[in-house]
Motif scaffolding. Structure first.
Motif, PDB file in Angstrom:
ATOM      1  N   ASP A  65       5.012  67.646  70.865  1.00  0.00           N
ATOM      2  CA  ASP A  65       6.237  67.873  71.636  1.00  0.00           C
ATOM      3  C   ASP A  65       6.354  69.362  71.962  1.00  0.00           C
ATOM      4  O   ASP A  65       6.004  70.216  71.145  1.00  0.00           O
ATOM      5  CB  ASP A  65       7.468  67.430  70.855  1.00  0.00           C
ATOM      6  CG  ASP A  65       7.438  65.943  70.540  1.00  0.00           C
ATOM      7  OD1 ASP A  65       6.625  65.222  71.156  1.00  0.00           O
ATOM      8  OD2 ASP A  65       8.233  65.519  69.679  1.00  0.00           O
ATOM      9  N   VAL A  66       6.872  69.668  73.139  1.00  0.00           N
ATOM     10  CA  VAL A  66       7.056  71.061  73.545  1.00  0.00           C
ATOM     11  C   VAL A  66       8.427  71.191  74.206  1.00  0.00           C
ATOM     12  O   VAL A  66       8.830  70.334  74.996  1.00  0.00           O
ATOM     13  CB  VAL A  66       5.941  71.536  74.495  1.00  0.00           C
ATOM     14  CG1 VAL A  66       5.896  70.697  75.769  1.00  0.00           C
ATOM     15  CG2 VAL A  66       6.115  73.012  74.851  1.00  0.00           C
ATOM     16  N   ARG A  67       9.133  72.262  73.873  1.00  0.00           N
ATOM     17  CA  ARG A  67      10.471  72.516  74.422  1.00  0.00           C
ATOM     18  C   ARG A  67      10.358  73.509  75.579  1.00  0.00           C
ATOM     19  O   ARG A  67       9.864  74.623  75.402  1.00  0.00           O
ATOM     20  CB  ARG A  67      11.410  73.060  73.346  1.00  0.00           C
ATOM     21  CG  ARG A  67      12.865  73.176  73.785  1.00  0.00           C
ATOM     22  CD  ARG A  67      13.742  73.483  72.575  1.00  0.00           C
ATOM     23  NE  ARG A  67      15.163  73.478  72.904  1.00  0.00           N
ATOM     24  CZ  ARG A  67      15.875  74.577  73.150  1.00  0.00           C
ATOM     25  NH1 ARG A  67      15.299  75.767  73.077  1.00  0.00           N
ATOM     26  NH2 ARG A  67      17.160  74.485  73.442  1.00  0.00           N
ATOM     27  N   ASP A 108      10.057  58.426  79.926  1.00  0.00           N
ATOM     28  CA  ASP A 108      10.037  58.291  78.464  1.00  0.00           C
ATOM     29  C   ASP A 108       9.412  59.492  77.765  1.00  0.00           C
ATOM     30  O   ASP A 108       9.085  59.409  76.572  1.00  0.00           O
ATOM     31  CB  ASP A 108       9.281  57.013  78.039  1.00  0.00           C
ATOM     32  CG  ASP A 108       9.929  55.755  78.585  1.00  0.00           C
ATOM     33  OD1 ASP A 108      11.172  55.745  78.764  1.00  0.00           O
ATOM     34  OD2 ASP A 108       9.201  54.781  78.855  1.00  0.00           O
ATOM     35  N   HIS A 109       9.263  60.600  78.483  1.00  0.00           N
ATOM     36  CA  HIS A 109       8.697  61.811  77.871  1.00  0.00           C
ATOM     37  C   HIS A 109       9.671  62.987  77.897  1.00  0.00           C
ATOM     38  O   HIS A 109       9.553  63.890  77.066  1.00  0.00           O
ATOM     39  CB  HIS A 109       7.408  62.232  78.590  1.00  0.00           C
ATOM     40  CG  HIS A 109       6.260  61.315  78.353  1.00  0.00           C
ATOM     41  ND1 HIS A 109       5.491  61.354  77.210  1.00  0.00           N
ATOM     42  CD2 HIS A 109       5.739  60.321  79.118  1.00  0.00           C
ATOM     43  CE1 HIS A 109       4.542  60.441  77.269  1.00  0.00           C
ATOM     44  NE2 HIS A 109       4.670  59.790  78.423  1.00  0.00           N
ATOM     45  N   ALA A 110      10.612  63.012  78.841  1.00  0.00           N
ATOM     46  CA  ALA A 110      11.537  64.137  78.994  1.00  0.00           C
ATOM     47  C   ALA A 110      12.899  63.782  78.413  1.00  0.00           C
ATOM     48  O   ALA A 110      13.498  62.757  78.786  1.00  0.00           O
ATOM     49  CB  ALA A 110      11.677  64.520  80.467  1.00  0.00           C
ATOM     50  N   VAL A 111      13.396  64.623  77.495  1.00  0.00           N
ATOM     51  CA  VAL A 111      14.713  64.407  76.875  1.00  0.00           C
ATOM     52  C   VAL A 111      15.503  65.714  76.935  1.00  0.00           C
ATOM     53  O   VAL A 111      14.933  66.809  76.949  1.00  0.00           O
ATOM     54  CB  VAL A 111      14.583  63.926  75.410  1.00  0.00           C
ATOM     55  CG1 VAL A 111      13.919  62.569  75.339  1.00  0.00           C
ATOM     56  CG2 VAL A 111      13.807  64.937  74.575  1.00  0.00           C
ATOM     57  N   TRP A 112      16.811  65.584  76.968  1.00  0.00           N
ATOM     58  CA  TRP A 112      17.704  66.744  77.026  1.00  0.00           C
ATOM     59  C   TRP A 112      17.790  67.407  75.653  1.00  0.00           C
ATOM     60  O   TRP A 112      17.980  66.739  74.628  1.00  0.00           O
ATOM     61  CB  TRP A 112      19.081  66.305  77.497  1.00  0.00           C
ATOM     62  CG  TRP A 112      20.112  67.403  77.514  1.00  0.00           C
ATOM     63  CD1 TRP A 112      21.151  67.575  76.638  1.00  0.00           C
ATOM     64  CD2 TRP A 112      20.193  68.468  78.451  1.00  0.00           C
ATOM     65  NE1 TRP A 112      21.883  68.685  76.979  1.00  0.00           N
ATOM     66  CE2 TRP A 112      21.319  69.258  78.085  1.00  0.00           C
ATOM     67  CE3 TRP A 112      19.446  68.839  79.553  1.00  0.00           C
ATOM     68  CZ2 TRP A 112      21.688  70.389  78.795  1.00  0.00           C
ATOM     69  CZ3 TRP A 112      19.812  69.964  80.262  1.00  0.00           C
ATOM     70  CH2 TRP A 112      20.919  70.730  79.889  1.00  0.00           C
ATOM     71  N   GLN A 166       8.032  65.110  75.219  1.00  0.00           N
ATOM     72  CA  GLN A 166       7.472  64.474  74.036  1.00  0.00           C
ATOM     73  C   GLN A 166       6.099  63.885  74.345  1.00  0.00           C
ATOM     74  O   GLN A 166       5.872  63.333  75.426  1.00  0.00           O
ATOM     75  CB  GLN A 166       8.413  63.374  73.542  1.00  0.00           C
ATOM     76  CG  GLN A 166       9.787  63.881  73.138  1.00  0.00           C
ATOM     77  CD  GLN A 166      10.730  62.770  72.734  1.00  0.00           C
ATOM     78  OE1 GLN A 166      10.561  61.618  73.134  1.00  0.00           O
ATOM     79  NE2 GLN A 166      11.740  63.096  71.936  1.00  0.00           N
ATOM     80  N   ASP A 167       5.193  64.020  73.346  1.00  0.00           N
ATOM     81  CA  ASP A 167       3.841  63.464  73.468  1.00  0.00           C
ATOM     82  C   ASP A 167       3.182  63.915  74.777  1.00  0.00           C
ATOM     83  O   ASP A 167       2.817  63.105  75.633  1.00  0.00           O
ATOM     84  CB  ASP A 167       3.893  61.939  73.392  1.00  0.00           C
ATOM     85  CG  ASP A 167       2.507  61.316  73.302  1.00  0.00           C
ATOM     86  OD1 ASP A 167       1.553  62.017  72.910  1.00  0.00           O
ATOM     87  OD2 ASP A 167       2.371  60.122  73.657  1.00  0.00           O
ATOM     88  N   SER A 226      -2.134  65.388  81.900  1.00  0.00           N
ATOM     89  CA  SER A 226      -1.574  65.243  83.247  1.00  0.00           C
ATOM     90  C   SER A 226      -0.268  66.007  83.408  1.00  0.00           C
ATOM     91  O   SER A 226       0.241  66.130  84.525  1.00  0.00           O
ATOM     92  CB  SER A 226      -1.337  63.761  83.565  1.00  0.00           C
ATOM     93  OG  SER A 226      -0.505  63.160  82.578  1.00  0.00           O
ATOM     94  N   PHE A 227       0.284  66.542  82.302  1.00  0.00           N
ATOM     95  CA  PHE A 227       1.518  67.316  82.370  1.00  0.00           C
ATOM     96  C   PHE A 227       1.266  68.768  82.743  1.00  0.00           C
ATOM     97  O   PHE A 227       2.219  69.552  82.844  1.00  0.00           O
ATOM     98  CB  PHE A 227       2.258  67.264  81.038  1.00  0.00           C
ATOM     99  CG  PHE A 227       2.795  65.903  80.677  1.00  0.00           C
ATOM    100  CD1 PHE A 227       2.593  64.807  81.502  1.00  0.00           C
ATOM    101  CD2 PHE A 227       3.495  65.712  79.499  1.00  0.00           C
ATOM    102  CE1 PHE A 227       3.076  63.557  81.167  1.00  0.00           C
ATOM    103  CE2 PHE A 227       3.996  64.476  79.163  1.00  0.00           C
ATOM    104  CZ  PHE A 227       3.776  63.388  79.999  1.00  0.00           C
ATOM    105  N   ASN A 228       0.029  69.148  82.932  1.00  0.00           N
ATOM    106  CA  ASN A 228      -0.277  70.511  83.366  1.00  0.00           C
ATOM    107  C   ASN A 228       0.338  70.775  84.736  1.00  0.00           C
ATOM    108  O   ASN A 228       0.223  69.952  85.643  1.00  0.00           O
ATOM    109  CB  ASN A 228      -1.797  70.728  83.447  1.00  0.00           C
ATOM    110  CG  ASN A 228      -2.425  70.945  82.083  1.00  0.00           C
ATOM    111  OD1 ASN A 228      -1.924  71.735  81.294  1.00  0.00           O
ATOM    112  ND2 ASN A 228      -3.507  70.240  81.803  1.00  0.00           N
TER     113      ASN A 228
END
Length: 237
Positions: free
Chosen positions: A80-82, A131-135, A149-150, A154-156
């Motif tokens: 996970d990264v903020r 289902d990966h981005a949360v506040w 999250q996770d 492909s999130f680059n």
């Protein structure tokens, strides 16, 4: 008589010439005054326009929203990264008035909005980041952050954070360049630990053998001398 007529003509010509010069001077002065007035009018117009531009820029800077983000961020695949995004507003913060928008531009692709917040969070319901981005922020504390999250390779790409608090105007969005790196597996860590431990063990064993051999060699001459002395005593007796 002729001389008198010629003198009268000369005087008349001189008077007409003088009047012409006087009228010319008046015309020149009038033209000069008109041009000066026109020039001064243009100067005042330019000054007024410049003052208006400076005033508008000053108002823009005062009313502008300041958004702060990290330029680059690195995350391990599968963790996970903020995405931290903070802001400062010249107007009072209001939960209902503040709006936050996040957009994502993958490498080599177009930008698309995927997260919105205004009073409550609206995470993505479709697409790559579903289902990966949360506040994970608090707008009343000037925090508009989200957490991925996770994360996957492909999130680059580039993530943009936009915050609005009317009547504040945001000039530029905060931009974060995210780089997802390879996850180190447990087997690789185990192999590395065994290799390092084996090398340390071999070195320790070699040192131990060297110390034992050296100690034995030091004791061997002393033992030979003691045995010869005991034999000599037996013969004397």
């Amino acid at each position: 008589m002729a001389a008198l007529l010629r003198g009268a003509e000369v005087r008349l010509i001189f008077r007409n010439t003088s009047r012409y010069r006087f009228n010319s001077c008046i015309i020149c002065r009038s033209s000069f005054s008109s041009s000066s007035i026109c020039l001064m009018s243009r100067v005042w117009i330019y000054l007024f326009a410049a003052l208006c531009a400076l005033f508008s820029q000053g108002v823009y800077q005062v009313e502008g929203m300041e958004v702060l983000t990290a330029k680059e961020l690195e995350a391990v695949n599968g963790t996970d990264v903020r995405l931290k995004c903070t802001f400062k507003s010249t107007h009072p913060l209001s939960e209902d008035r503040i709006s936050v928008s996040w957009s994502f531009r993958p490498l080599g692709k177009t930008e698309e909005s995927f997260f919105h917040y205004q009073g409550s969070a609206y995470p993505p319901t479709s697409g790559l980041l579903k289902d990966h981005a949360v506040w994970s922020g608090d707008v009343m504390k000037g925090d508009a952050s989200i957490t991925l999250q996770d994360v996957q390779f492909s999130f680059n790409g580039t993530y943009n954070c936009q915050v609005r608090n009317p009547p504040d105007i945001q000039g530029t969005a905060g931009m974060i360049s995210l780089k997802v790196v390879q996850k180190v597996s447990f087997s690789e860590i185990g192999i590395l630990a065994v290799a390092v431990g084996g090398c340390i063990g071999i070195i320790f064993l070699i040192l131990l053998i060297y110390i034992i051999v050296r100690s034995y060699r030091r004791q061997d001459p002393d033992m030979g001398t003691e045995m010869q002395e005991e034999r000599f005593k037996d013969q004397v007796l």
